[in-house]
Design a protein around this motif. Structure first.
Motif, PDB file in Angstrom:
ATOM      1  N   HIS A   1      24.060  67.095  56.632  1.00  0.00           N
ATOM      2  CA  HIS A   1      25.074  66.097  56.267  1.00  0.00           C
ATOM      3  C   HIS A   1      24.362  64.832  55.819  1.00  0.00           C
ATOM      4  N   SER A   2      24.773  64.277  54.697  1.00  0.00           N
ATOM      5  CA  SER A   2      24.180  63.044  54.196  1.00  0.00           C
ATOM      6  C   SER A   2      24.810  61.836  54.879  1.00  0.00           C
ATOM      7  N   ASP A   3      23.961  60.904  55.308  1.00  0.00           N
ATOM      8  CA  ASP A   3      24.464  59.677  55.922  1.00  0.00           C
ATOM      9  C   ASP A   3      25.283  58.849  54.947  1.00  0.00           C
ATOM     10  N   TYR A   4      25.149  59.123  53.664  1.00  0.00           N
ATOM     11  CA  TYR A   4      25.850  58.343  52.653  1.00  0.00           C
ATOM     12  C   TYR A   4      27.266  58.868  52.372  1.00  0.00           C
ATOM     13  N   ILE A   5      27.625  59.975  53.034  1.00  0.00           N
ATOM     14  CA  ILE A   5      28.926  60.590  52.818  1.00  0.00           C
ATOM     15  C   ILE A   5      29.797  60.427  54.065  1.00  0.00           C
ATOM     16  N   LYS A   6      31.024  60.003  53.867  1.00  0.00           N
ATOM     17  CA  LYS A   6      31.984  59.864  54.959  1.00  0.00           C
ATOM     18  C   LYS A   6      32.267  61.228  55.577  1.00  0.00           C
ATOM     19  N   GLY A   7      32.286  61.293  56.912  1.00  0.00           N
ATOM     20  CA  GLY A   7      32.520  62.555  57.589  1.00  0.00           C
ATOM     21  C   GLY A   7      33.951  63.050  57.467  1.00  0.00           C
ATOM     22  N   LYS A   8      34.123  64.356  57.677  1.00  0.00           N
ATOM     23  CA  LYS A   8      35.445  64.978  57.642  1.00  0.00           C
ATOM     24  C   LYS A   8      35.740  65.606  58.998  1.00  0.00           C
ATOM     25  N   PHE A   9      36.950  65.383  59.514  1.00  0.00           N
ATOM     26  CA  PHE A   9      37.292  65.929  60.821  1.00  0.00           C
ATOM     27  C   PHE A   9      37.354  67.458  60.791  1.00  0.00           C
ATOM     28  N   SER A  10      37.570  68.024  59.621  1.00  0.00           N
ATOM     29  CA  SER A  10      37.573  69.485  59.496  1.00  0.00           C
ATOM     30  C   SER A  10      36.181  70.073  59.688  1.00  0.00           C
ATOM     31  N   GLU A  11      35.143  69.212  59.663  1.00  0.00           N
ATOM     32  CA  GLU A  11      33.762  69.683  59.791  1.00  0.00           C
ATOM     33  C   GLU A  11      33.112  69.274  61.113  1.00  0.00           C
ATOM     34  N   VAL A  12      33.916  68.753  62.047  1.00  0.00           N
ATOM     35  CA  VAL A  12      33.397  68.412  63.374  1.00  0.00           C
ATOM     36  C   VAL A  12      32.958  69.690  64.084  1.00  0.00           C
TER      37      VAL A  12
ATOM     38  N   HIS B   1      31.257  59.807  69.892  1.00  0.00           N
ATOM     39  CA  HIS B   1      31.954  58.550  69.648  1.00  0.00           C
ATOM     40  C   HIS B   1      33.137  58.793  68.722  1.00  0.00           C
ATOM     41  N   TYR B   2      34.126  57.928  68.808  1.00  0.00           N
ATOM     42  CA  TYR B   2      35.303  58.135  67.974  1.00  0.00           C
ATOM     43  C   TYR B   2      34.980  58.076  66.482  1.00  0.00           C
ATOM     44  N   ARG B   3      33.924  57.365  66.112  1.00  0.00           N
ATOM     45  CA  ARG B   3      33.522  57.290  64.702  1.00  0.00           C
ATOM     46  C   ARG B   3      32.267  58.100  64.397  1.00  0.00           C
ATOM     47  N   ARG B   4      31.690  58.740  65.410  1.00  0.00           N
ATOM     48  CA  ARG B   4      30.502  59.572  65.195  1.00  0.00           C
ATOM     49  C   ARG B   4      30.710  60.916  65.881  1.00  0.00           C
ATOM     50  N   HIS B   5      30.529  61.980  65.121  1.00  0.00           N
ATOM     51  CA  HIS B   5      30.710  63.320  65.670  1.00  0.00           C
ATOM     52  C   HIS B   5      29.592  64.234  65.190  1.00  0.00           C
ATOM     53  N   PHE B   6      29.232  65.203  66.045  1.00  0.00           N
ATOM     54  CA  PHE B   6      28.380  66.288  65.592  1.00  0.00           C
ATOM     55  C   PHE B   6      29.164  67.124  64.575  1.00  0.00           C
TER      56      PHE B   6
ATOM     57  N   ILE C   1      21.268  68.642  65.692  1.00  0.00           N
ATOM     58  CA  ILE C   1      22.227  68.936  64.641  1.00  0.00           C
ATOM     59  C   ILE C   1      22.696  67.622  64.027  1.00  0.00           C
ATOM     60  N   PRO C   2      23.178  67.645  62.795  1.00  0.00           N
ATOM     61  CA  PRO C   2      23.559  66.401  62.113  1.00  0.00           C
ATOM     62  C   PRO C   2      24.762  65.712  62.766  1.00  0.00           C
ATOM     63  N   VAL C   3      24.815  64.412  62.561  1.00  0.00           N
ATOM     64  CA  VAL C   3      25.945  63.591  63.010  1.00  0.00           C
ATOM     65  C   VAL C   3      26.655  63.037  61.790  1.00  0.00           C
ATOM     66  N   MET C   4      27.980  63.065  61.827  1.00  0.00           N
ATOM     67  CA  MET C   4      28.784  62.474  60.758  1.00  0.00           C
ATOM     68  C   MET C   4      29.354  61.137  61.222  1.00  0.00           C
ATOM     69  N   PHE C   5      29.301  60.139  60.367  1.00  0.00           N
ATOM     70  CA  PHE C   5      30.002  58.878  60.608  1.00  0.00           C
ATOM     71  C   PHE C   5      31.324  58.977  59.883  1.00  0.00           C
ATOM     72  N   MET C   6      32.424  58.739  60.604  1.00  0.00           N
ATOM     73  CA  MET C   6      33.745  59.047  60.076  1.00  0.00           C
ATOM     74  C   MET C   6      34.329  57.948  59.188  1.00  0.00           C
ATOM     75  N   GLU C   7      33.547  56.929  58.919  1.00  0.00           N
ATOM     76  CA  GLU C   7      33.944  55.875  57.997  1.00  0.00           C
ATOM     77  C   GLU C   7      32.814  55.652  57.005  1.00  0.00           C
ATOM     78  N   GLN C   8      33.139  55.167  55.837  1.00  0.00           N
ATOM     79  CA  GLN C   8      32.111  54.882  54.837  1.00  0.00           C
ATOM     80  C   GLN C   8      31.236  53.730  55.296  1.00  0.00           C
ATOM     81  N   GLN C   9      29.919  53.900  55.253  1.00  0.00           N
ATOM     82  CA  GLN C   9      28.997  52.871  55.701  1.00  0.00           C
ATOM     83  C   GLN C   9      28.430  52.088  54.514  1.00  0.00           C
ATOM     84  N   ASN C  10      28.162  50.811  54.748  1.00  0.00           N
ATOM     85  CA  ASN C  10      27.555  49.964  53.721  1.00  0.00           C
ATOM     86  C   ASN C  10      26.054  49.913  53.983  1.00  0.00           C
ATOM     87  N   TRP C  11      25.311  50.799  53.319  1.00  0.00           N
ATOM     88  CA  TRP C  11      23.876  50.913  53.585  1.00  0.00           C
ATOM     89  C   TRP C  11      23.079  49.745  53.002  1.00  0.00           C
ATOM     90  N   PHE C  12      23.632  49.068  52.030  1.00  0.00           N
ATOM     91  CA  PHE C  12      22.962  47.877  51.507  1.00  0.00           C
ATOM     92  C   PHE C  12      22.901  46.794  52.578  1.00  0.00           C
TER      93      PHE C  12
END
Length: 266
Positions: free
Chosen positions: A89-100, A78-83, A234-245
């Motif tokens: 990778h922590s779900d609480y950390i915004k993903g980096k395209f350099s780490e796709v 997905h455009y906002r979710r990448h392997f 393998i882990p998935v990164m979300f490319m935007e900061q998520q509001n887990w609350f």
């Protein structure tokens, strides 16, 4: 293996930053009768179900790849979710395209596995069935079981086993050897199209009308379970900061019967 033998589609409905790697191909989903995003492939080309994107979500891209792409390995992200190429990778950390996930790491994994999947999402206080029931209309999922019993009875035990689990591979993200990708899609869409012909979703709201996308997230593990496929998580990164609350609040509201809470995709 050459990079040209790998095709990973990126489902997107708007312009967005994309990985700088030749194995990734942005696909404009729901592009039927719309102006195509520049530089993107269209899910409305060739044999397609683009006009049903409101109900099938990213599966219109999966269908496009199945019917129109010839590659040794095929997948969807997905455009906002990448392997990610990282080991964790922590779900609480915004993903980096350099780490796709890059070509080199992917090809190494594919030497030993037939399918690449996201790390399982865990539902500690819910089964998959109860979570779905608390988040969505349950009738389509119950009807899916009836359809499987009718046309794929050998999968029924696996379906029942998956429904009582508390974890699953979500997001409709995967990379597969082409023979597995094609076989899975043939099985999946035959079920979903029968479901589409069986249920009435005309009174569903916009979110709930995405029912076939939601159902498919559970069916992937049914197919994997029955066919004993060799896969690597393998882990998935979300490319935007998520509001887990907010996510946690909505989860609890759905669980305890507040249907006015925002619907949560599995």
């Amino acid at each position: 293996m050459k990079a040209s033998e790998v095709f990973i589609g990126i489902a997107a409905h708007k312009e967005y930053q994309m990985p700088n790697n030749s194995i990734y191909y942005p696909i404009h989903v729901g592009s039927y009768n719309k102006e195509l995003i520049g530089g993107y492939l269209s899910d409305a080309e060739g044999d397609n179900i683009s006009k049903h994107n409101a109900n099938f979500c990213e599966l219109t891209a999966t269908y496009y790849i199945w019917k129109n792409v010839n590659a040794d390995y095929k997948g969807l992200v997905h455009y906002r979710r990448h392997f990610t190429s990282k080991k964790s990778h922590s779900d609480y950390i915004k993903g980096k395209f350099s780490e796709v996930l890059d070509e080199k790491k992917l090809l190494t994994l594919l030497e030993d596995y037939d399918v690449i999947l996201p790390t399982k999402r865990k539902y500690f206080i819910e089964t998959l069935y109860s979570h779905y029931k608390h988040s969505h209309e349950i009738m389509p999922l119950d009807q899916t079981r009836i359809i499987i019993e009718e046309i794929y009875p050998m999968y029924l035990d696996s379906f029942d086993k998956i429904m009582i689990r508390r974890s699953a591979h979500m997001f409709n993200m995967f990379i597969m050897k082409h023979e597995y990708f094609n076989t899975y899609c043939e099985w999946l869409f035959s079920i979903l199209f029968e479901l589409q012909n069986t249920i009435d979703i005309s009174k569903y709201d916009e979110q709930e009308a995405r029912v076939f996308g939601y159902i498919s997230e559970l069916l992937l593990d049914v197919w994997l379970e029955e066919n004993k496929v060799r896969y690597k998580e393998i882990p998935v990164m979300f490319m935007e900061q998520q509001n887990w609350f907010i996510k946690g609040k909505n989860f609890l509201m759905n669980k305890f019967g507040n249907k006015s809470a925002e619907k949560i995709s599995l």
